[in-house]
Design a protein around this motif. Structure first.
Motif, PDB file in Angstrom:
ATOM      1  N   VAL A  75      -8.064   0.006 -16.919  1.00  0.00           N
ATOM      2  CA  VAL A  75      -8.781   0.408 -15.659  1.00  0.00           C
ATOM      3  C   VAL A  75      -8.335   1.886 -15.197  1.00  0.00           C
ATOM      4  CG1 VAL A  75      -9.002  -0.241 -13.442  1.00  0.00           C
ATOM      5  CG2 VAL A  75      -8.616  -2.108 -15.160  1.00  0.00           C
ATOM      6  N   LYS A  76      -9.416   2.674 -14.698  1.00  0.00           N
ATOM      7  CA  LYS A  76      -9.143   3.970 -14.297  1.00  0.00           C
ATOM      8  C   LYS A  76      -9.727   4.382 -13.011  1.00  0.00           C
ATOM      9  CE  LYS A  76      -9.252   5.755 -19.009  1.00  0.00           C
ATOM     10  NZ  LYS A  76     -10.048   6.807 -20.043  1.00  0.00           N
ATOM     11  N   ASP A  77      -8.986   5.302 -12.454  1.00  0.00           N
ATOM     12  CA  ASP A  77      -9.835   5.761 -11.299  1.00  0.00           C
ATOM     13  C   ASP A  77     -10.057   7.417 -11.458  1.00  0.00           C
ATOM     14  OD1 ASP A  77      -9.014   3.761  -9.626  1.00  0.00           O
ATOM     15  OD2 ASP A  77      -7.255   4.658  -8.503  1.00  0.00           O
ATOM     16  N   PRO A  78     -10.950   7.791 -10.829  1.00  0.00           N
ATOM     17  CA  PRO A  78     -11.467   9.182 -11.259  1.00  0.00           C
ATOM     18  C   PRO A  78     -10.270  10.163 -11.011  1.00  0.00           C
ATOM     19  CG  PRO A  78     -12.675   8.248  -9.388  1.00  0.00           C
ATOM     20  CD  PRO A  78     -11.703   7.116  -9.488  1.00  0.00           C
ATOM     21  N   ARG A  79      -9.314  10.060 -10.274  1.00  0.00           N
ATOM     22  CA  ARG A  79      -7.889  10.796 -10.297  1.00  0.00           C
ATOM     23  C   ARG A  79      -6.881  10.090 -10.071  1.00  0.00           C
ATOM     24  NH1 ARG A  79      -6.926  13.263  -5.408  1.00  0.00           N
ATOM     25  NH2 ARG A  79      -8.237  12.981  -3.776  1.00  0.00           N
ATOM     26  N   ASP A  80      -5.657  10.804  -9.961  1.00  0.00           N
ATOM     27  CA  ASP A  80      -4.422   9.910  -9.618  1.00  0.00           C
ATOM     28  C   ASP A  80      -4.326  10.054  -7.850  1.00  0.00           C
ATOM     29  OD1 ASP A  80      -2.014   8.940  -8.843  1.00  0.00           O
ATOM     30  OD2 ASP A  80      -0.843  10.413 -10.321  1.00  0.00           O
ATOM     31  N   TYR A  81      -4.385   9.010  -7.223  1.00  0.00           N
ATOM     32  CA  TYR A  81      -4.383   9.013  -5.704  1.00  0.00           C
ATOM     33  C   TYR A  81      -3.081   8.914  -5.381  1.00  0.00           C
ATOM     34  CZ  TYR A  81      -9.459   8.457  -5.975  1.00  0.00           C
ATOM     35  OH  TYR A  81     -10.747   8.799  -6.279  1.00  0.00           O
ATOM     36  N   GLY A  82      -2.106   8.673  -5.992  1.00  0.00           N
ATOM     37  CA  GLY A  82      -0.625   8.616  -5.273  1.00  0.00           C
ATOM     38  C   GLY A  82      -0.602   7.142  -5.107  1.00  0.00           C
ATOM     39  N   THR A  83       0.013   7.125  -3.734  1.00  0.00           N
ATOM     40  CA  THR A  83       0.147   5.703  -3.123  1.00  0.00           C
ATOM     41  C   THR A  83      -0.708   5.765  -1.807  1.00  0.00           C
ATOM     42  OG1 THR A  83       2.410   5.678  -3.712  1.00  0.00           O
ATOM     43  CG2 THR A  83       1.928   4.258  -2.005  1.00  0.00           C
ATOM     44  N   LEU A  84      -1.417   4.685  -1.676  1.00  0.00           N
ATOM     45  CA  LEU A  84      -2.571   4.477  -0.613  1.00  0.00           C
ATOM     46  C   LEU A  84      -2.336   3.093  -0.024  1.00  0.00           C
ATOM     47  CD1 LEU A  84      -5.661   5.705  -1.915  1.00  0.00           C
ATOM     48  CD2 LEU A  84      -4.098   6.935  -0.675  1.00  0.00           C
ATOM     49  N   ASP A  85      -2.503   2.840   1.286  1.00  0.00           N
ATOM     50  CA  ASP A  85      -2.739   1.696   1.924  1.00  0.00           C
ATOM     51  C   ASP A  85      -4.022   1.040   1.568  1.00  0.00           C
ATOM     52  OD1 ASP A  85      -4.424   3.074   3.681  1.00  0.00           O
ATOM     53  OD2 ASP A  85      -3.299   3.050   5.221  1.00  0.00           O
ATOM     54  N   LEU A  86      -4.254  -0.159   2.274  1.00  0.00           N
ATOM     55  CA  LEU A  86      -5.531  -0.732   1.737  1.00  0.00           C
ATOM     56  C   LEU A  86      -6.669  -0.141   2.265  1.00  0.00           C
ATOM     57  CD1 LEU A  86      -4.682  -4.473   2.438  1.00  0.00           C
ATOM     58  CD2 LEU A  86      -4.126  -3.181   0.439  1.00  0.00           C
ATOM     59  N   ALA A  87      -6.557   0.508   3.371  1.00  0.00           N
ATOM     60  CA  ALA A  87      -7.889   1.532   3.883  1.00  0.00           C
ATOM     61  C   ALA A  87      -7.949   2.192   3.120  1.00  0.00           C
ATOM     62  CB  ALA A  87      -7.598   1.735   5.422  1.00  0.00           C
ATOM     63  N   GLY A  88      -7.046   3.223   2.568  1.00  0.00           N
ATOM     64  CA  GLY A  88      -7.176   4.413   1.688  1.00  0.00           C
ATOM     65  C   GLY A  88      -7.622   3.863   0.387  1.00  0.00           C
ATOM     66  N   ILE A  89      -7.348   2.562  -0.004  1.00  0.00           N
ATOM     67  CA  ILE A  89      -7.775   2.206  -1.382  1.00  0.00           C
ATOM     68  C   ILE A  89      -9.330   1.861  -1.190  1.00  0.00           C
ATOM     69  CG2 ILE A  89      -7.794   0.069  -3.031  1.00  0.00           C
ATOM     70  CD1 ILE A  89      -4.832  -0.041  -2.598  1.00  0.00           C
ATOM     71  N   LEU A  90      -9.726   1.259  -0.115  1.00  0.00           N
ATOM     72  CA  LEU A  90     -11.167   1.176   0.261  1.00  0.00           C
ATOM     73  C   LEU A  90     -11.981   2.358   0.200  1.00  0.00           C
ATOM     74  CD1 LEU A  90     -13.042  -1.316   0.436  1.00  0.00           C
ATOM     75  CD2 LEU A  90     -12.745  -1.172   2.864  1.00  0.00           C
ATOM     76  N   ALA A  91     -11.400   3.251   0.994  1.00  0.00           N
ATOM     77  CA  ALA A  91     -12.063   4.484   1.305  1.00  0.00           C
ATOM     78  C   ALA A  91     -12.280   5.468  -0.055  1.00  0.00           C
ATOM     79  CB  ALA A  91     -11.084   5.495   2.179  1.00  0.00           C
ATOM     80  N   LYS A  92     -11.323   5.463  -0.669  1.00  0.00           N
ATOM     81  CA  LYS A  92     -11.208   6.176  -2.211  1.00  0.00           C
ATOM     82  C   LYS A  92     -11.895   5.551  -3.397  1.00  0.00           C
ATOM     83  CE  LYS A  92      -9.281   9.795  -0.573  1.00  0.00           C
ATOM     84  NZ  LYS A  92      -9.978  11.016  -0.336  1.00  0.00           N
ATOM     85  N   SER A  93     -12.256   3.987  -2.992  1.00  0.00           N
ATOM     86  CA  SER A  93     -12.545   2.944  -3.848  1.00  0.00           C
ATOM     87  C   SER A  93     -11.988   3.031  -5.165  1.00  0.00           C
ATOM     88  CB  SER A  93     -14.188   3.610  -4.244  1.00  0.00           C
ATOM     89  OG  SER A  93     -14.954   2.399  -4.704  1.00  0.00           O
ATOM     90  N   SER A  94     -10.548   2.767  -5.104  1.00  0.00           N
ATOM     91  CA  SER A  94      -9.711   2.743  -6.280  1.00  0.00           C
ATOM     92  C   SER A  94      -9.811   1.458  -6.899  1.00  0.00           C
ATOM     93  CB  SER A  94      -8.321   3.013  -5.693  1.00  0.00           C
ATOM     94  OG  SER A  94      -7.536   2.626  -6.952  1.00  0.00           O
TER      95      SER A  94
END
Length: 586
Positions: free
Chosen positions: A342-361
């Motif tokens: 499973v991949k993300d477009p790039r490495d987002y580091g560490t995110l909270d749940l709102a960040g995960i939703l905003a970046k669609s990780s």
């Protein structure tokens, strides 16, 4: 003369006189019988005319009185504000009696010309129908056109009153309203779903006809025609026009193959707008595209992709293992799950749940899903309406697919958390987002206007729905994937989605479903809307680029039409944006 001869002559004379007497008696007997018969006949006539007139009347009626059907028009379909969407107009169908109309009729050329039919074709039709008592010349003529034909007074040609359905909004409401066939029976959409309610009950009338079958006058109405019942839909035609225009513009701009849009009132569950592309004009059956008859918002199912993620996060919060401030390490931007990655477009580091939703990780969603398991996800999806009927009772509605497995493979658990391996419809998505907007209460969806809204069911804790809604606001922020969904003066909460379409051999690399689902105003939601664009091929295909701008334009105008005042947070946001734009321009 001898005595012998005289005796013979006397005998002959006696015999002749006897015969004469016999014939005279018989003649008088016949005369008596005839006079008696005449007296009996006269007596019978006198009796029928004075004492038993019903018999003669009945015999006369058999030859001149006929019972004919009085057509009843279908009920009118209105929008929620009383604007007609489907009405019945009077028309006349023309027919002929083949036993009366002959191919050598002198007026046949004039009849063919009035009908707009080749003369040879009409003669052939008449010749082939010589023994038939009822043959259509044509259906549903305008009264003026039919009057011109009947004015020729061609023997054996008659008119039959009927009704024809007319749709004032044309393509804008076509898949929702549907259409009727030539006999005025519902065939698609609301016309089919509510056919029994809309259909009228024909009446009967007695008419007097002459020996040529022409109606001389109406004698009596035996049974009055009862028109069909009216229907008031939940849609607002103003919003329907707006949604249709913007969806069509998006399809043309992005060269998409199809699209659908649904807008709901989150408090009542009423459908305020439902449009699809391609569409068709129900008033022009000759140019109709059969594929365009489908109400794709209800009948077409697809893998939703990332628009499902808010409900996966809701399941994670409900499990108790996560809260709004929980963080997840996403580095290095990919995660091995069994033999898959499973991949993300790039490495987002560490995110909270709102960040995960905003970046669609997808990595963040996968880690949460593997932690809580597939069952909580499936339970949440089902409670908000996926995999089951929305209750609108619309013909051809798809239920979508939520897989149920005794044992879930890790990759299956992962994929359903970010919108693959399940299918939904546009209406189901709108219903689910309305649950988030309504503090976790699921209100039955209705295409019929609800003067008294039905009582909803609490399917998600209010605090969880509010928490997810707050997270969805970041998606429509300047740093989110749906900044093009923003509306001046109103805060928006939503989610983008871009899913690859499944084809033979696997998922396509160049064919996508572009989605945006959201609610507004975010602080006190009034509407939920979902836009699905299928097969955008003009370059851009991400939901944030293709579908989100449609949401912004449609919902912005809808809030103004519905009289929803701008919220304070939205105004502050708008002012801050204006200041930032001014600085950038300076």
């Amino acid at each position: 003369m001898t005595a012998v001869a005289r005796v013979k002559d006397d005998k002959a004379t006696v015999k002749k006189d006897a015969q004469t007497v016999s014939y005279t008696g018989r003649f008088r007997l016949v005369q008596a019988v005839m006079v008696l018969a005449l007296l009996v006949a006269c007596g019978r006539v006198a009796f029928l005319h004075t004492e038993d007139r019903s018999f003669l009347k009945g015999e006369g009626d058999k030859r001149t009185v006929r019972e004919e059907v009085l057509p009843a028009h279908r009920g009118i379909i209105f929008d929620r504000n009383g604007t007609p969407l489907a009405v019945s107009t009077p028309v006349i169908s023309l027919w002929f009696d083949g036993r009366i109309l002959k191919k050598d009729e002198p007026k046949l050329p004039d009849l063919a010309k009035a009908l707009g039919m080749p003369e040879d074709e009409l003669k052939t039709k008449v010749a082939n129908s010589a023994k038939r008592g009822f043959v259509y010349l044509g259906r549903q003529f305008k009264p003026r056109e039919a009057k011109a034909v009947l004015g020729l007074k061609v023997p054996g040609v008659y008119g039959q009153p009927e009704y024809k359905r007319f749709y004032p909004a044309g393509e804008v409401t076509s898949q929702l309203i549907g259409l009727t066939n030539i006999d005025d029976n519902g065939q698609e959409g609301i016309e089919l779903a509510l056919d029994e309610w809309l259909s009228g009950t024909p009446g009967e009338v007695q008419v007097i006809k002459d020996r040529k079958g022409q109606v001389i006058r109406e004698a009596d109405v035996l049974k009055s025609a009862e028109p069909g019942k009216e229907v008031k839909l939940s849609i607002d035609l103003r919003l329907q026009y707006l949604a249709y225009r913007e969806l069509l513009k998006a399809v043309q701009e992005h060269k998409a193959t199809a699209a659908s849009l649904v807008m709901l009132d989150v408090k009542t569950g009423e459908v305020l707008a439902m449009v699809n592309q391609p569409s068709f004009n129900p008033n022009n059956r000759g140019a109709m595209n059969i594929a365009a008859l489908r109400n794709r918002a209800i009948t077409d199912q697809f893998e939703p992709g990332s628009v499902i993620k808010p409900f996966a996060i809701a399941a994670a919060l409900e499990s108790g293992r996560y809260h709004a401030n929980s963080t997840i390490k996403l580095s290095p931007g990919r995660l091995r799950v069994g033999r898959d990655t499973v991949k993300d477009p790039r490495d987002y580091g560490t995110l909270d749940l709102a960040g995960i939703l905003a970046k669609s990780s997808n990595v963040g969603m996968t880690k949460m899903a593997l932690d809580i398991g597939a069952e909580p996800l499936v339970s949440m999806y089902q409670r908000v309406g996926f995999g089951q009927s929305t209750g609108v009772m619309f013909p051809g509605e798809s239920l979508g697919v939520i897989p149920l497995r005794p044992k879930w493979r890790p990759i299956e658990t992962a994929t359903i958390s970010y919108g693959y391996g399940i299918t939904v419809t546009t209406l189901q998505l709108a219903q689910a987002y309305a649950v988030l907007a309504n503090k976790g209460v699921s209100v039955p969806i209705s295409i019929i206007r609800q003067d008294v809204p039905e009582v909803g069911e609490q399917v998600m804790a209010p605090e969880i729905a509010d928490a997810v809604l707050d997270m969805m606001e970041t998606v429509a922020s300047r740093d989110g994937t749906a900044r093009r969904a923003r509306i001046k003066g109103y805060k928006v909460a939503g989610k983008t989605g871009t899913s690859k379409k499944l084809e033979a051999g696997g998922y396509s690399d160049d064919n996508y479903i572009s989605l945006f689902a959201g609610v507004a105003p975010a602080d006190n939601p009034r509407v939920a809307a979902v836009i699905m664009v299928d097969g955008a091929s003009a370059g851009a295909f991400y939901g944030g680029v293709v579908a989100a701008p449609v949401f912004s334009r449609v919902v912005e105008e809808a809030l103004r039409v519905l009289g929803v005042p701008p919220d304070s947070a939205g105004i502050k946001q708008m002012l801050a944006d204006n200041v930032k734009n001014s600085r950038n321009e300076g």
